[in-house]
Design a protein around this motif. Structure first.
Motif, PDB file in Angstrom:
ATOM      1  N   TYR A  78       0.823  -1.199   0.000  1.00 19.67           N
ATOM      2  CA  TYR A  78       0.000   0.000   0.000  1.00 19.67           C
ATOM      3  C   TYR A  78       0.864   1.259   0.000  1.00 19.67           C
ATOM      4  CZ  TYR A  78      -4.735   1.620  -0.006  1.00 19.67           C
ATOM      5  OH  TYR A  78      -5.931   2.154  -0.410  1.00 19.67           O
ATOM      6  N   LEU A 203       7.019  -7.326   3.605  1.00 19.42           N
ATOM      7  CA  LEU A 203       6.560  -6.161   4.377  1.00 19.42           C
ATOM      8  C   LEU A 203       5.349  -6.481   5.238  1.00 19.42           C
ATOM      9  CD1 LEU A 203       6.359  -2.485   3.268  1.00 19.42           C
ATOM     10  CD2 LEU A 203       4.413  -3.557   4.367  1.00 19.42           C
ATOM     11  N   VAL A 204       4.334  -7.079   4.637  1.00 21.36           N
ATOM     12  CA  VAL A 204       3.095  -7.287   5.414  1.00 21.36           C
ATOM     13  C   VAL A 204       3.257  -8.391   6.461  1.00 21.36           C
ATOM     14  CG1 VAL A 204       1.349  -6.317   3.874  1.00 21.36           C
ATOM     15  CG2 VAL A 204       2.171  -8.633   3.458  1.00 21.36           C
ATOM     16  N   THR A 207       5.195  -6.912   9.354  1.00 19.83           N
ATOM     17  CA  THR A 207       4.354  -5.934  10.069  1.00 19.83           C
ATOM     18  C   THR A 207       3.310  -6.653  10.918  1.00 19.83           C
ATOM     19  OG1 THR A 207       4.601  -4.411   8.219  1.00 19.83           O
ATOM     20  CG2 THR A 207       2.858  -3.918   9.794  1.00 19.83           C
ATOM     21  N   GLY A 230     -10.069  -6.615   7.342  1.00 23.07           N
ATOM     22  CA  GLY A 230      -9.431  -6.873   6.036  1.00 23.07           C
ATOM     23  C   GLY A 230      -8.694  -8.198   6.037  1.00 23.07           C
ATOM     24  N   GLY A 234      -3.630  -7.720   2.360  1.00 24.21           N
ATOM     25  CA  GLY A 234      -2.187  -7.885   2.541  1.00 24.21           C
ATOM     26  C   GLY A 234      -1.838  -8.224   3.978  1.00 24.21           C
ATOM     27  N   VAL A 253     -12.964 -10.192   9.345  1.00 25.48           N
ATOM     28  CA  VAL A 253     -13.906  -9.266   8.712  1.00 25.48           C
ATOM     29  C   VAL A 253     -13.459  -9.058   7.268  1.00 25.48           C
ATOM     30  CG1 VAL A 253     -15.063  -7.037   8.837  1.00 25.48           C
ATOM     31  CG2 VAL A 253     -14.153  -8.086  10.925  1.00 25.48           C
ATOM     32  N   LYS A 259     -13.919 -13.225  -0.588  1.00 27.39           N
ATOM     33  CA  LYS A 259     -12.916 -12.991   0.455  1.00 27.39           C
ATOM     34  C   LYS A 259     -13.194 -13.889   1.667  1.00 27.39           C
ATOM     35  CE  LYS A 259     -11.596  -8.326  -0.908  1.00 27.39           C
ATOM     36  NZ  LYS A 259     -11.296  -6.968  -0.476  1.00 27.39           N
ATOM     37  N   PRO A 316      -7.846  -0.179   9.130  1.00 28.54           N
ATOM     38  CA  PRO A 316      -8.689   0.706   8.315  1.00 28.54           C
ATOM     39  C   PRO A 316      -8.769   2.126   8.891  1.00 28.54           C
ATOM     40  CG  PRO A 316      -9.781  -1.394   8.663  1.00 28.54           C
ATOM     41  CD  PRO A 316      -8.606  -1.353   9.594  1.00 28.54           C
ATOM     42  N   THR A 320     -13.416   2.547  11.118  1.00 30.78           N
ATOM     43  CA  THR A 320     -13.693   1.395  11.990  1.00 30.78           C
ATOM     44  C   THR A 320     -13.214   1.574  13.430  1.00 30.78           C
ATOM     45  OG1 THR A 320     -11.591   0.436  11.266  1.00 30.78           O
ATOM     46  CG2 THR A 320     -13.575  -0.266  10.089  1.00 30.78           C
ATOM     47  N   CYS A 337      -1.714  -0.155  12.999  1.00 31.01           N
ATOM     48  CA  CYS A 337      -0.503   0.188  12.230  1.00 31.01           C
ATOM     49  C   CYS A 337      -0.840   1.070  11.046  1.00 31.01           C
ATOM     50  CB  CYS A 337       0.200  -1.069  11.741  1.00 31.01           C
ATOM     51  SG  CYS A 337      -0.618  -1.815  10.323  1.00 31.01           S
ATOM     52  N   THR A 340      -6.048   3.545   6.728  1.00 29.23           N
ATOM     53  CA  THR A 340      -6.364   3.582   5.292  1.00 29.23           C
ATOM     54  C   THR A 340      -7.529   4.519   4.984  1.00 29.23           C
ATOM     55  OG1 THR A 340      -5.695   1.263   5.285  1.00 29.23           O
ATOM     56  CG2 THR A 340      -6.745   2.092   3.275  1.00 29.23           C
ATOM     57  N   SER A 341      -8.560   4.534   5.859  1.00 27.84           N
ATOM     58  CA  SER A 341      -9.755   5.324   5.541  1.00 27.84           C
ATOM     59  C   SER A 341      -9.710   6.729   6.160  1.00 27.84           C
ATOM     60  CB  SER A 341     -11.009   4.588   6.025  1.00 27.84           C
ATOM     61  OG  SER A 341     -11.000   4.498   7.438  1.00 27.84           O
ATOM     62  N   SER A 362       1.799   0.352  16.267  1.00 27.98           N
ATOM     63  CA  SER A 362       2.822  -0.566  15.784  1.00 27.98           C
ATOM     64  C   SER A 362       3.216  -0.149  14.373  1.00 27.98           C
ATOM     65  CB  SER A 362       2.267  -1.998  15.780  1.00 27.98           C
ATOM     66  OG  SER A 362       3.281  -2.942  15.536  1.00 27.98           O
ATOM     67  N   HIS A 407      -8.101  -6.332  -5.420  1.00 30.07           N
ATOM     68  CA  HIS A 407      -7.167  -7.465  -5.385  1.00 30.07           C
ATOM     69  C   HIS A 407      -7.512  -8.371  -4.202  1.00 30.07           C
ATOM     70  CE1 HIS A 407      -5.980  -4.894  -2.177  1.00 30.07           C
ATOM     71  NE2 HIS A 407      -5.068  -5.749  -1.758  1.00 30.07           N
TER      72      HIS A 407
HETATM   73  N1  LIG Z   1       2.768   0.681   9.534  1.00 31.63           N
HETATM   74  C1  LIG Z   1       3.177  -0.281   8.769  1.00 31.63           C
HETATM   75  O1  LIG Z   1       4.291  -0.750   8.931  1.00 31.63           O
HETATM   76  C2  LIG Z   1       2.294  -0.816   7.687  1.00 31.63           C
HETATM   77  C3  LIG Z   1       2.680  -1.981   7.029  1.00 31.63           C
HETATM   78  C4  LIG Z   1       1.836  -2.507   6.055  1.00 31.63           C
HETATM   79  C5  LIG Z   1       0.686  -1.820   5.702  1.00 31.63           C
HETATM   80  N2  LIG Z   1       0.371  -0.668   6.346  1.00 31.63           N
HETATM   81  C6  LIG Z   1      -0.858   0.042   6.000  1.00 31.63           C
HETATM   82  O2  LIG Z   1      -1.935  -0.814   6.359  1.00 31.63           O
HETATM   83  C7  LIG Z   1      -3.028  -0.606   5.486  1.00 31.63           C
HETATM   84  C8  LIG Z   1      -3.489  -1.937   4.911  1.00 31.63           C
HETATM   85  O3  LIG Z   1      -2.418  -2.499   4.156  1.00 31.63           O
HETATM   86  P1  LIG Z   1      -2.652  -3.857   3.378  1.00 31.63           P
HETATM   87  O4  LIG Z   1      -1.392  -4.195   2.682  1.00 31.63           O
HETATM   88  O5  LIG Z   1      -3.263  -4.874   4.272  1.00 31.63           O
HETATM   89  O6  LIG Z   1      -3.736  -3.364   2.313  1.00 31.63           O
HETATM   90  P2  LIG Z   1      -4.814  -4.213   1.514  1.00 31.63           P
HETATM   91  O7  LIG Z   1      -4.210  -5.403   0.887  1.00 31.63           O
HETATM   92  O8  LIG Z   1      -5.512  -3.213   0.661  1.00 31.63           O
HETATM   93  O9  LIG Z   1      -5.825  -4.759   2.618  1.00 31.63           O
HETATM   94  C9  LIG Z   1      -6.547  -3.898   3.460  1.00 31.63           C
HETATM   95  C10 LIG Z   1      -7.938  -4.451   3.674  1.00 31.63           C
HETATM   96  O10 LIG Z   1      -8.590  -3.613   4.617  1.00 31.63           O
HETATM   97  C11 LIG Z   1      -9.987  -3.653   4.371  1.00 31.63           C
HETATM   98  N3  LIG Z   1     -10.491  -2.292   4.377  1.00 31.63           N
HETATM   99  C12 LIG Z   1     -10.122  -1.268   3.569  1.00 31.63           C
HETATM  100  N4  LIG Z   1     -10.842  -0.174   3.854  1.00 31.63           N
HETATM  101  C13 LIG Z   1     -11.686  -0.527   4.859  1.00 31.63           C
HETATM  102  C14 LIG Z   1     -12.686   0.158   5.588  1.00 31.63           C
HETATM  103  N5  LIG Z   1     -12.973   1.432   5.324  1.00 31.63           N
HETATM  104  N6  LIG Z   1     -13.354  -0.519   6.550  1.00 31.63           N
HETATM  105  C15 LIG Z   1     -13.078  -1.817   6.810  1.00 31.63           C
HETATM  106  N7  LIG Z   1     -12.136  -2.516   6.147  1.00 31.63           N
HETATM  107  C16 LIG Z   1     -11.456  -1.868   5.189  1.00 31.63           C
HETATM  108  C17 LIG Z   1     -10.206  -4.283   2.996  1.00 31.63           C
HETATM  109  O11 LIG Z   1     -10.741  -5.583   3.205  1.00 31.63           O
HETATM  110  P3  LIG Z   1     -12.305  -5.912   2.998  1.00 31.63           P
HETATM  111  O12 LIG Z   1     -12.761  -4.998   1.894  1.00 31.63           O
HETATM  112  O13 LIG Z   1     -12.326  -7.341   2.631  1.00 31.63           O
HETATM  113  O14 LIG Z   1     -12.977  -5.648   4.297  1.00 31.63           O
HETATM  114  C18 LIG Z   1      -8.791  -4.432   2.435  1.00 31.63           C
HETATM  115  O15 LIG Z   1      -8.645  -5.626   1.714  1.00 31.63           O
HETATM  116  C19 LIG Z   1      -2.560   0.398   4.451  1.00 31.63           C
HETATM  117  O16 LIG Z   1      -2.999   1.686   4.818  1.00 31.63           O
HETATM  118  C20 LIG Z   1      -1.049   0.315   4.535  1.00 31.63           C
HETATM  119  O17 LIG Z   1      -0.397   1.495   4.128  1.00 31.63           O
HETATM  120  C21 LIG Z   1       1.148  -0.158   7.348  1.00 31.63           C
END
Ligand SMILES: NC(=O)c1ccc[n+]([C@@H]2O[C@H](COP(=O)([O-])OP(=O)(O)OC[C@H]3O[C@@H](n4cnc5c(N)ncnc54)[C@H](OP(=O)(O)O)[C@@H]3O)[C@@H](O)[C@H]2O)c1
Length: 443
Positions: A78, A203-204, A207, A230, A234, A253, A259, A316, A320, A337, A340-341, A362, A407
């Motif tokens: 992301y 990365l994921v 994390t 989610g 990832g 969730v 999914k 998210p 949430t 961590c 996103t929203s 975290s 995805h």
């Molecule tokens: N701090 C860190 O080190 C770190 C590391 C990795 C990622 N991140 C951050 O973590 C976030 C997620 O990364 P990811 O790789 O898991 O992304 P991802 O593959 O897009 O997965 C995130 C999931 O969250 C759910 N989601 C998205 N918006 C939502 C909402 N408004 N309400 C409820 N669920 C929601 C979706 O699942 P559903 O639609 O199936 O519910 C989505 O598939 C990103 O913002 C990324 O930048 C931070």
């Protein structure tokens, strides 16, 4: 570059250190003179296909403690979406700041940013002072770039003030044919995985490991109930696997039946389709609806036989977070961590203090945590969640898929690897685990 690739494809890795390093390589970049290109557009309309370029860039000079890696495959995170839409900040500010920190770091401050925070590949060269890795080593890289000159980082490198995410806050990232990393980012490539499978957890996986399993995060224990937002995404696809592998019960969730099916395939039984059940935690842009938090909490209890989550795995953010704080059990932990929203969260603090809950922040993982997470992949206890793989030339489309949440699990990118499925050296182990490795494929 072709000679390097031929040597890797023939698995003749010992001589790779004697092959010349090309002066240029193909890379995925964003440009400093385009950071305003999406001005006035809504976040959802900012298109990574327009801002991500594929171009030849100069190979950086190798410094002390560093390694130059031939990248066979990478993955979309992301953070590459954030970089490509220049939100919440453009990443050139990070590069400029890093560039001011030392003459060596100045290399990173360029008018282009080579993005990407994952890789699987082969070490080509190591800089002075690197003894643990040699040219020819098949590796994956975690994305913590840390200077460790300050005392603060010496208990936990994530606390170092000069801690950066490689390929996001530094240049020369993994979505390219070559990448520059610090040698202490390197870890052994799991032998039973192909290049694109090995590149995708990094990365994921690291994390999620720190956030959920490590004592620096929620310190999950067997028997815990873990609410995972989610859960097929990832981060969530690894959090779900860690919960199951560690004897906890995930409550997953997701937002679609496909999914939900992926969560079942990983072994989860308790699943909430947030779309089908139509939760509206916000009644308007400024007001949350506690009745909806309650309805969500009742659904969790219905699934768990009356138990509330010991841990809520949050990312998210704004949409949430109020619900997450509400549904965590008395004494429970909300570990976050990301946002996103939206990063301005609000929640009813009475539920937090009166019920003695904790919120833990975290971020990525230290080398030890990343190593432990990678070891679980190498031992076949945690599996890649690659659903789709793109060539480097279509990285923009790959990032667009992730931006649109179109995805599943992880989206891989082939860099030097000419096709999928290459790089496996332990076929016996792979054959035993094939079903788990391919769970997300083509979904
Ligand atoms: N701090 C860190 O080190 C770190 C590391 C990795 C990622 N991140 C951050 O973590 C976030 C997620 O990364 P990811 O790789 O898991 O992304 P991802 O593959 O897009 O997965 C995130 C999931 O969250 C759910 N989601 C998205 N918006 C939502 C909402 N408004 N309400 C409820 N669920 C929601 C979706 O699942 P559903 O639609 O199936 O519910 C989505 O598939 C990103 O913002 C990324 O930048 C931070």
């Amino acid at each position: 570059m072709q000679k390097i690739l031929d040597a890797i494809l023939a698995n003749e890795l010992t001589e790779i250190g004697s092959l010349p390093v090309p002066a240029q390589y193909r890379a995925v970049t964003v440009h400093a003179d385009e950071v305003d290109m999406f001005e006035g557009l809504a976040t959802a309309d900012k298109d990574p296909r327009k801002s991500l370029h594929i171009e030849e860039v100069a190979t950086p000079e190798l410094g002390p403690g560093e390694a130059l890696v031939a990248v066979m495959a990478s993955a979309i995170n992301y953070n590459t979406v954030w970089t490509s839409i220049f939100e919440p900040l453009d990443t050139f500010g990070f590069l400029r700041r890093y560039g001011r920190s030392s003459p060596l770091a100045k290399r990173h401050d360029l008018p282009y940013h080579v993005v990407g925070s994952d890789l699987a590949g082969v070490v080509l060269r190591t800089g002075p002072g690197v003894n643990a890795w040699q040219p020819g080593d098949a590796v994956v890289a975690h994305c913590l770039s840390v200077e460790l000159e300050h005392p603060d980082g010496h208990n936990d490198t994530m606390l170092d003030p000069e801690q950066r995410i490689w390929g996001f806050e530094t240049n020369f990232g993994g979505l390219a044919e070559l990448a520059l990393v610090k040698a202490n980012q390197l870890m052994p490539k799991p032998a039973h995985l192909s290049w694109e499978e090995a590149a995708s957890p990094g990365l994921v996986n690291s994390t999620a490991y720190r956030q959920l399993v490590s004592t620096n995060g929620a310190a999950m224990k067997q028997g815990d109930t873990v609410l995972i937002w989610g859960a097929s995404g990832g981060l969530g696809s690894y959090a779900t696997q860690f919960a199951l592998n560690g004897g906890a019960t995930p409550v997953c969730v997701v937002s679609s039946p496909e999914k939900a099916e992926l969560c079942r395939a990983m072994g989860a039984e308790l699943i909430i389709d947030r779309n089908a059940e139509g939760y509206r935690f916000w009644s308007d842009e400024h007001t949350q609806d506690p009745k909806e938090w309650k309805r969500f909490g009742s659904r969790i209890r219905e699934l768990t036989g009356g138990e509330d989550p010991d841990i809520v795995f949050e990312h998210p953010g704004r949409e949430t977070f109020g619900a997450s704080v509400y549904v965590a059990r008395r004494g429970g932990t909300i570990v976050t961590c990301a946002s996103t929203s939206g990063f301005m969260h609000s929640y009813d603090n009475r539920y937090l203090w009166m019920n003695l809950k904790r919120i833990i922040g975290s971020h990525f993982a230290n080398y030890r945590e990343a190593w432990e997470a990678n070891r679980l992949v190498a031992r076949g206890q945690i599996h890649p969640t690659v659903s789709k793989v793109y060539p480097l030339s279509q990285t923009g489309q790959a990032a667009h898929d992730v931006h649109r949440n179109a995805h599943q699990g992880k989206v891989g990118v082939l860099c030097l690897a000419p096709q999928e499925g290459l790089g496996v050296t332990d076929h016996e182990m792979r054959n035993k685990l094939l079903g788990q490795i391919n769970r997300f494929r083509g979904v």
